[in-house]
Design a protein around this motif. Structure first.
Motif, PDB file in Angstrom:
ATOM      1  N   VAL A 116       0.844  -1.199   0.000  1.00 19.62           N
ATOM      2  CA  VAL A 116       0.000   0.000   0.000  1.00 19.62           C
ATOM      3  C   VAL A 116       0.878   1.246   0.000  1.00 19.62           C
ATOM      4  O   VAL A 116       0.800   2.083  -0.895  1.00 19.62           O
ATOM      5  N   ALA A 117       1.726   1.392   1.021  1.00 15.98           N
ATOM      6  CA  ALA A 117       2.584   2.576   1.095  1.00 15.98           C
ATOM      7  C   ALA A 117       3.688   2.363   2.110  1.00 15.98           C
ATOM      8  O   ALA A 117       3.439   1.850   3.203  1.00 15.98           O
ATOM      9  N   LEU A 118       4.893   2.756   1.750  1.00 18.04           N
ATOM     10  CA  LEU A 118       5.952   2.916   2.738  1.00 18.04           C
ATOM     11  C   LEU A 118       5.672   4.195   3.505  1.00 18.04           C
ATOM     12  O   LEU A 118       5.305   5.217   2.911  1.00 18.04           O
ATOM     13  N   VAL A 119       5.835   4.155   4.834  1.00 20.78           N
ATOM     14  CA  VAL A 119       5.494   5.342   5.630  1.00 20.78           C
ATOM     15  C   VAL A 119       6.589   5.773   6.596  1.00 20.78           C
ATOM     16  O   VAL A 119       6.479   6.846   7.202  1.00 20.78           O
ATOM     17  N   GLY A 120       7.627   4.978   6.764  1.00 21.99           N
ATOM     18  CA  GLY A 120       8.653   5.384   7.713  1.00 21.99           C
ATOM     19  C   GLY A 120       9.951   4.635   7.508  1.00 21.99           C
ATOM     20  O   GLY A 120       9.965   3.525   6.963  1.00 21.99           O
ATOM     21  N   TYR A 274      -0.069  11.986   5.282  1.00 19.54           N
ATOM     22  CA  TYR A 274       1.353  12.321   5.231  1.00 19.54           C
ATOM     23  C   TYR A 274       1.570  13.769   4.795  1.00 19.54           C
ATOM     24  O   TYR A 274       2.505  14.440   5.258  1.00 19.54           O
ATOM     25  N   ASP A 275       0.719  14.250   3.909  1.00 22.83           N
ATOM     26  CA  ASP A 275       0.873  15.613   3.397  1.00 22.83           C
ATOM     27  C   ASP A 275       0.591  16.688   4.452  1.00 22.83           C
ATOM     28  O   ASP A 275       0.839  17.872   4.196  1.00 22.83           O
ATOM     29  N   ASP A 276       0.098  16.281   5.604  1.00 25.40           N
ATOM     30  CA  ASP A 276      -0.133  17.208   6.710  1.00 25.40           C
ATOM     31  C   ASP A 276       1.189  17.408   7.450  1.00 25.40           C
ATOM     32  O   ASP A 276       1.682  16.498   8.127  1.00 25.40           O
ATOM     33  N   ILE A 291       8.260   8.905   5.582  1.00 28.11           N
ATOM     34  CA  ILE A 291       8.427   8.817   4.134  1.00 28.11           C
ATOM     35  C   ILE A 291       7.077   8.428   3.539  1.00 28.11           C
ATOM     36  O   ILE A 291       6.137   8.107   4.259  1.00 28.11           O
ATOM     37  N   ILE A 292       6.980   8.465   2.228  1.00 24.82           N
ATOM     38  CA  ILE A 292       5.750   8.045   1.559  1.00 24.82           C
ATOM     39  C   ILE A 292       6.126   7.454   0.200  1.00 24.82           C
ATOM     40  O   ILE A 292       7.133   7.844  -0.399  1.00 24.82           O
ATOM     41  N   SER A 293       5.337   6.505  -0.238  1.00 21.41           N
ATOM     42  CA  SER A 293       5.559   5.899  -1.547  1.00 21.41           C
ATOM     43  C   SER A 293       4.232   5.505  -2.151  1.00 21.41           C
ATOM     44  O   SER A 293       3.205   5.428  -1.464  1.00 21.41           O
ATOM     45  N   THR A 294       4.257   5.216  -3.424  1.00 21.44           N
ATOM     46  CA  THR A 294       3.104   4.612  -4.072  1.00 21.44           C
ATOM     47  C   THR A 294       3.155   3.099  -3.846  1.00 21.44           C
ATOM     48  O   THR A 294       4.208   2.559  -3.476  1.00 21.44           O
ATOM     49  N   PRO A 295       2.041   2.393  -4.067  1.00 22.32           N
ATOM     50  CA  PRO A 295       2.093   0.927  -3.980  1.00 22.32           C
ATOM     51  C   PRO A 295       3.141   0.332  -4.921  1.00 22.32           C
ATOM     52  O   PRO A 295       3.836  -0.628  -4.559  1.00 22.32           O
ATOM     53  N   GLU A 296       3.279   0.910  -6.114  1.00 23.20           N
ATOM     54  CA  GLU A 296       4.234   0.383  -7.084  1.00 23.20           C
ATOM     55  C   GLU A 296       5.671   0.585  -6.624  1.00 23.20           C
ATOM     56  O   GLU A 296       6.526  -0.305  -6.797  1.00 23.20           O
ATOM     57  N   GLU A 297       5.954   1.731  -6.041  1.00 17.66           N
ATOM     58  CA  GLU A 297       7.306   1.975  -5.530  1.00 17.66           C
ATOM     59  C   GLU A 297       7.637   1.034  -4.382  1.00 17.66           C
ATOM     60  O   GLU A 297       8.773   0.556  -4.271  1.00 17.66           O
TER      61      GLU A 297
END
Length: 321
Positions: A116-120, A274-276, A291-297
């Motif tokens: 889904v997303a990398l977040v940290g 994340y954009d907050d 951090i943030i990523s797309t599912p594909e990344e």
């Protein structure tokens, strides 16, 4: 009887259409954290859970399923229904390092989940007590070459990112330092400060307070770039260990086969949170690098990470406990 069935179907049809049109989620969503409450993974999951609950208008409950180095909780998510109501807060230990050490885990780390997303991310650091004779990484390397196998380094446990960061350092430096696994970063740091072990390789957020109050000295960090928590400390790469990078990462995944539109919605809402800037500043203040990523990344890093740590583990002879 036939007329009655027709009438019933006419009554039921609008209700069914309304139910199908109702957007996901229509009930509580759970986030499985495969580690104990209070750990960095848990803290980050709870921060996102609160904000997702506000966005979705449904409870988002964090469920700690700790045990077996994250295997128990990760397997529970792997076997959960593929309906979007179970999300796993995964990290590099359960999706890359653990599988690299133990290829017979009860879940598929690459094909068993939809990213889904990398977040940290969380850098590790090589740390010694303030009274240590080692002032630099070069001092450690020289002492280890003079006395192979005598020096010791503590980690939060076999198969953790700190352990593999330490083994990677040993391989690049061509030295032999004895690994001493503990049950978590606090114990590893306590014995380092007490002199029971010579140094520790563990997550930066677990040692930054000891470094700042003068109890410990950080010799190097493991990220690609310097960590904002200790910007004065050089990375291993800066100190001459070309190609060295050994940071842990965290991200949300769902069981493979979850409807793509649900996965995309979760990813979009995570990015919205994340954009907050206020939210990410709070995460950063707790020792995690947002951090943030797309599912594909996210998907693109999984197989290479597994291959990289498998090579390190095989060269080091690391076996599952």
């Amino acid at each position: 009887m036939a007329r009655r069935l027709v009438l019933l179907s006419m009554v039921a049809a609008p209700s069914l259409a309304l139910a199908q049109a109702q957007p996901w989620p229509t009930r509580a969503v759970r986030i499985i954290v495969p580690f104990p409450a209070g750990a960095g993974t848990d803290t980050l999951a709870r921060a996102y859970a609160q904000r997702l609950s506000e966005l979705w208008g449904q409870p988002v409950v964090v469920e700690n399923r700790a045990g077996a180095a994250g295997i128990i909780g990760t397997e529970a998510a792997f076997r959960a229904p593929r309906d979007g109501y179970t999300i796993l807060m995964a990290n590099s230990s359960v999706l890359a390092i653990g599988p690299a050490i133990n290829p017979t885990l009860p879940y598929d780390p690459v094909g068993g989940f939809d990213p889904v997303a990398l977040v940290g991310s969380n850098d590790n650091a090589l740390v010694v007590r303030a009274q240590s004779p080692f002032q630099t990484v070069a001092d450690v390397v020289a002492a280890a070459r003079a006395r192979p196998g005598v020096l010791t380094y503590a980690t939060p446990g076999t198969g953790t990112s700190g352990h593999m960061a330490g083994e990677f350092f040993k391989q690049l430096a061509g030295i032999d330092i004895t690994h001493v696994p503990y049950r978590g970063s606090p114990q590893a740091l306590t014995d380092t400060l007490g002199g029971q072990v010579d140094m520790t390789m563990t997550t930066l957020n677990s040692i930054v307070a000891a470094v700042r109050n003068g109890q410990a000295r950080a010799l190097a960090t493991t990220g690609r770039t310097r960590d904002p928590l200790l910007p004065e400390v050089a990375t291993f790469a800066e100190l001459g260990f070309a190609g060295y990078e050994a940071s842990g990462w965290l991200g949300f995944v769902v069981p493979a086969g979850t409807p793509a539109e649900i996965t995309r919605k979760i990813a979009a809402d995570i990015r919205r949170i994340y954009d907050d800037a206020t939210f990410t500043a709070r995460i950063a203040s707790q020792g995690m690098r947002p951090i943030i990523s797309t599912p594909e990344e996210f998907r693109a890093i999984l197989a290479p990470e597994l291959a990289r740590w498998r090579e390190v583990a095989q060269r080091a002879g690391v076996k599952p406990e």
